[in-house]
Write a protein that holds these residues in place. Structure first.
Motif, PDB file in Angstrom:
ATOM      1  N   ASP A 256     -17.399   9.097  44.200  1.00  0.00           N
ATOM      2  CA  ASP A 256     -16.398   9.682  44.789  1.00  0.00           C
ATOM      3  C   ASP A 256     -15.522  10.545  43.821  1.00  0.00           C
ATOM      4  O   ASP A 256     -14.321  11.258  44.251  1.00  0.00           O
ATOM      5  CB  ASP A 256     -15.584   8.661  45.545  1.00  0.00           C
ATOM      6  N   THR A 259     -14.891  14.205  44.232  1.00  0.00           N
ATOM      7  CA  THR A 259     -14.256  14.482  45.686  1.00  0.00           C
ATOM      8  C   THR A 259     -13.008  14.144  45.904  1.00  0.00           C
ATOM      9  O   THR A 259     -12.453  14.252  47.024  1.00  0.00           O
ATOM     10  CB  THR A 259     -15.318  13.982  46.597  1.00  0.00           C
ATOM     11  N   ARG A 260     -12.366  13.619  44.923  1.00  0.00           N
ATOM     12  CA  ARG A 260     -11.023  12.993  44.951  1.00  0.00           C
ATOM     13  C   ARG A 260     -10.074  13.697  44.350  1.00  0.00           C
ATOM     14  O   ARG A 260     -10.234  13.826  42.885  1.00  0.00           O
ATOM     15  CB  ARG A 260     -10.867  11.415  44.522  1.00  0.00           C
TER      16      ARG A 260
END
Length: 317
Positions: A256, A259-260
């Motif tokens: 992640d 995407t953060r």
């Protein structure tokens, strides 16, 4: 006979020049491998990246000249400025405390009454040698989102605070990553400071003791001013390392990470453009902008450290 005697110095001079030329060629041959490798691995990629910053290229199709379009695209992207903000915040939170704590630890490790000095020095330096995989496993357990994680246990039982979802909240993520940077690099700076402290003559401390200076005064008026070259070195390297923050956020957040937005750094933004979006032109433009940012912050930090040193000397007078 006179003509023969006059020719002998000329022959010796030519022979000397020939030997000098051989030594010079031999020296160049010894250092040539470094410059060849540097040109292939360092200089050529840097020049190609600078050229690529003005091109539009996805790695497969032909390049097309884009002028300053890549820079305009990067500088008008809100995610880029978010990455700059994240990099500065996590850089300050992770590097500034380690410089202060590293200096204090180095001063304590140099105390004469301290026993098992070698053990403490190796222990403090061990995090720097630990692999990033092990670091990721350790901090994923310490800062787990579960209420029973060690970080949440300390918050709830010792301070009476609510548990935090470290990997899900913006400031929780920043704090966890900053602590990871601090834990990994504080030992490195401590060893550098320790080497600097040991290079200070003991006569200065003995004279200060005779004059009635306590340990804190000796640290403030002798150790820190004499440690100025080492402090400048660590400030410079820490600034460059903070601006190039990449490994810690990616290993902490895993899949992640890209995407953060709250954990996106400048190098992660660059990596995403190059190897996920196949936009090598904007990635190269980001690299040049990052170089300017690193240079700017390095100059500011060096000016602050040098100004601090001049101010200290002025106070002593």
């Amino acid at each position: 006979m006179n003509s023969i005697r006059k020719k002998e110095p000329i022959f010796k001079k030519k022979r000397f020049r020939s030997e000098e030329k051989k030594d010079m060629i031999s020296g160049y041959l010894y250092i040539a491998p470094f410059f060849i490798i540097f040109t292939l691995i360092g200089l050529y990629p840097a020049l190609f990246s600078f050229y690529l910053a003005f091109q539009k290229w996805n790695g497969l199709s032909p390049m097309t000249f884009n002028g300053f379009g890549n820079f305009q695209l990067v500088l008008t992207d809100p995610l880029f400025w978010k990455s700059v903000y994240n990099t500065i915040i996590m850089g300050v939170m992770g590097t500034a405390p380690q410089l202060i704590v590293g200096l204090i630890l180095a001063y304590l490790l140099n105390m004469a009454f301290l026993k098992f000095k070698s053990f403490f020095r190796v222990t403090i330096f061990m995090p720097y040698l630990t692999s990033m995989v092990a670091v990721a496993l350790i901090f994923s357990v310490l800062f787990s989102n579960h209420e029973s994680s060690l970080a949440n246990y300390v918050l709830t039982h010792l301070f009476g605070l609510d548990p935090i979802s470290w990997a899900a909240s913006e400031w929780g993520t920043k704090i966890a990553i900053s602590l990871m940077v601090f834990w990994r690099w504080v030992g490195y700076n401590t060893i550098i400071y320790l080497a600097g402290i040991q290079s200070i003559p003991n006569d200065l401390y003995e004279a200060a003791t005779v004059d009635g200076a306590n340990k804190f005064q000796q640290l403030w008026y002798i150790t820190i001013p004499m440690m100025k070259p080492f402090i400048i070195l660590t400030v410079f390297t820490s600034t460059v390392g903070a601006m190039q923050l990449f490994s810690e956020p990616t290993v902490f957040l895993g899949a992640d990470a890209f995407t953060r937005d709250e954990a996106m750094t400048i190098v992660m933004y660059l990596y995403r453009d190059a190897f996920r979006l196949q936009s090598f032109g904007t990635a190269s433009a980001t690299a040049i902008i990052l170089l300017v940012i690193i240079t700017l912050f390095a100059v500011i930090n060096l000016r602050l450290v040098q100004g601090f040193g001049r101010k200290k000397r002025g106070v002593q007078k």
